[in-house]
Motif scaffolding. Structure first.
Motif, short mmCIF file in Angstrom:
data_model
loop_
_atom_site.label_atom_id
_atom_site.label_comp_id
_atom_site.label_asym_id
_atom_site.label_seq_id
_atom_site.Cartn_x
_atom_site.Cartn_y
_atom_site.Cartn_z
N ILE A 61 0.83 -1.20 0.00
CA ILE A 61 0.00 0.00 0.00
C ILE A 61 0.87 1.25 0.00
O ILE A 61 0.61 2.21 -0.73
CB ILE A 61 -0.97 -0.02 1.20
CG1 ILE A 61 -2.03 -1.10 1.00
CG2 ILE A 61 -1.62 1.34 1.40
CD1 ILE A 61 -2.87 -1.37 2.21
N PHE A 62 1.92 1.26 0.80
CA PHE A 62 2.82 2.41 0.87
C PHE A 62 3.42 2.71 -0.50
O PHE A 62 3.42 3.85 -0.95
CB PHE A 62 3.93 2.15 1.90
CG PHE A 62 5.00 3.19 1.89
CD1 PHE A 62 4.78 4.41 2.48
CD2 PHE A 62 6.21 2.93 1.28
CE1 PHE A 62 5.77 5.39 2.46
CE2 PHE A 62 7.21 3.89 1.26
CZ PHE A 62 6.98 5.13 1.85
N PHE A 63 3.94 1.69 -1.18
CA PHE A 63 4.57 1.93 -2.47
C PHE A 63 3.57 2.34 -3.54
O PHE A 63 3.88 3.16 -4.41
CB PHE A 63 5.38 0.71 -2.90
CG PHE A 63 6.66 0.56 -2.12
CD1 PHE A 63 7.62 1.54 -2.14
CD2 PHE A 63 6.87 -0.56 -1.34
CE1 PHE A 63 8.80 1.42 -1.42
CE2 PHE A 63 8.04 -0.70 -0.61
CZ PHE A 63 9.01 0.29 -0.66
N ILE A 64 2.38 1.80 -3.49
CA ILE A 64 1.36 2.19 -4.48
C ILE A 64 0.97 3.65 -4.27
O ILE A 64 0.85 4.41 -5.24
CB ILE A 64 0.14 1.26 -4.39
CG1 ILE A 64 0.50 -0.11 -4.95
CG2 ILE A 64 -1.06 1.84 -5.15
CD1 ILE A 64 -0.57 -1.16 -4.77
N VAL A 65 0.78 4.05 -3.03
CA VAL A 65 0.38 5.43 -2.74
C VAL A 65 1.48 6.41 -3.13
O VAL A 65 1.23 7.44 -3.76
CB VAL A 65 -0.02 5.59 -1.26
CG1 VAL A 65 -0.15 7.04 -0.87
CG2 VAL A 65 -1.32 4.84 -0.99
N THR A 66 2.73 6.12 -2.79
CA THR A 66 3.81 7.04 -3.13
C THR A 66 4.02 7.09 -4.64
O THR A 66 4.33 8.15 -5.18
CB THR A 66 5.14 6.65 -2.45
OG1 THR A 66 5.47 5.30 -2.76
CG2 THR A 66 5.03 6.82 -0.95
N TRP A 67 3.84 5.98 -5.33
CA TRP A 67 3.94 6.00 -6.79
C TRP A 67 2.86 6.88 -7.38
O TRP A 67 3.10 7.64 -8.32
CB TRP A 67 3.83 4.58 -7.33
CG TRP A 67 3.75 4.51 -8.82
CD1 TRP A 67 4.75 4.72 -9.71
CD2 TRP A 67 2.58 4.25 -9.60
NE1 TRP A 67 4.29 4.58 -10.99
CE2 TRP A 67 2.95 4.30 -10.95
CE3 TRP A 67 1.26 3.98 -9.28
CZ2 TRP A 67 2.06 4.09 -11.98
CZ3 TRP A 67 0.37 3.76 -10.31
CH2 TRP A 67 0.77 3.82 -11.63
N GLN A 68 1.66 6.83 -6.83
CA GLN A 68 0.56 7.63 -7.34
C GLN A 68 0.83 9.11 -7.12
O GLN A 68 0.52 9.94 -7.97
CB GLN A 68 -0.75 7.21 -6.65
CG GLN A 68 -1.97 7.75 -7.31
CD GLN A 68 -2.19 7.18 -8.69
OE1 GLN A 68 -1.66 6.15 -9.06
NE2 GLN A 68 -2.96 7.87 -9.50
N PHE A 69 1.44 9.49 -5.98
CA PHE A 69 1.75 10.89 -5.73
C PHE A 69 2.78 11.41 -6.71
O PHE A 69 2.66 12.51 -7.24
CB PHE A 69 2.25 11.10 -4.31
CG PHE A 69 1.16 11.17 -3.29
CD1 PHE A 69 0.04 11.95 -3.48
CD2 PHE A 69 1.25 10.44 -2.12
CE1 PHE A 69 -0.97 12.01 -2.54
CE2 PHE A 69 0.25 10.49 -1.17
CZ PHE A 69 -0.86 11.28 -1.39
N THR A 70 3.82 10.65 -6.99
CA THR A 70 4.84 11.12 -7.92
C THR A 70 4.30 11.19 -9.33
O THR A 70 4.71 12.04 -10.11
CB THR A 70 6.08 10.21 -7.90
OG1 THR A 70 5.71 8.88 -8.25
CG2 THR A 70 6.75 10.21 -6.54
N ARG A 71 3.37 10.31 -9.65
CA ARG A 71 2.77 10.33 -10.97
C ARG A 71 1.89 11.56 -11.16
O ARG A 71 1.83 12.13 -12.24
CB ARG A 71 1.94 9.06 -11.17
CG ARG A 71 1.62 8.80 -12.59
CD ARG A 71 1.02 7.42 -12.76
NE ARG A 71 0.10 7.52 -13.86
CZ ARG A 71 -1.12 7.07 -13.85
NH1 ARG A 71 -1.59 6.44 -12.82
NH2 ARG A 71 -1.89 7.21 -14.88
#
Length: 139
Positions: free
Chosen positions: A27-37
């Motif tokens: 969940i952490f990596f998916i959320v941070t990926w979404q923010f950078t995107r």
């Protein structure tokens, strides 16, 4: 005399806590990926350049998107130059040598890019880079 040999009980491995940790990391990596995107606006067509720096982002880099109509977007919200100055000033006061990447649309007026650069410098930010893309290979 009879000696009894006591064998320690076999250690049981609990899988539930390990599964919980794996899901939390996912969940952490998916959320941070979404923010950078979301920081890189998809409707900004950056100019092309044969030579340029690697597109890798620096740690803590702020991305300023300048759309084709001259609108400025930072962290997914539209701002004007005074709001940009306020936001960058507060960040620059906390972090020395704060990196900023300007992603200007290829069709945006050059004066608008200069205004954003000037605003960054007024805020005390000098570590500025520009986003480009490599030209598509001709067939």
């Amino acid at each position: 005399m009879k000696f009894s040999s006591r064998q320690p009980e076999a250690a049981n491995m609990q899988l539930a806590p390990m599964i919980d940790i794996v899901f939390l990391l996912l969940i952490f990596f998916i959320v941070t990926w979404q923010f950078t995107r979301s920081e890189t606006e998809l409707d900004v067509s950056v100019p092309t350049a044969q030579e340029g720096a690697d597109p890798e982002r620096q740690r803590g880099e702020i991305v300023i998107n300048i759309l084709g109509d001259g609108a400025i977007r930072i962290e997914g919200t539209s701002v004007d130059l005074s709001q940009l100055l306020e936001k960058l000033s507060s960040i620059a006061s906390q972090f020395e040598n704060q990196p900023v990447r300007i992603r200007g649309d290829g069709g945006v007026e050059y004066q608008r890019i200069v205004e954003v650069i000037d605003t960054c410098q007024k805020a005390g930010i000098w570590n500025i880079s520009f986003a480009t893309q490599r030209p598509t290979p001709s067939q």
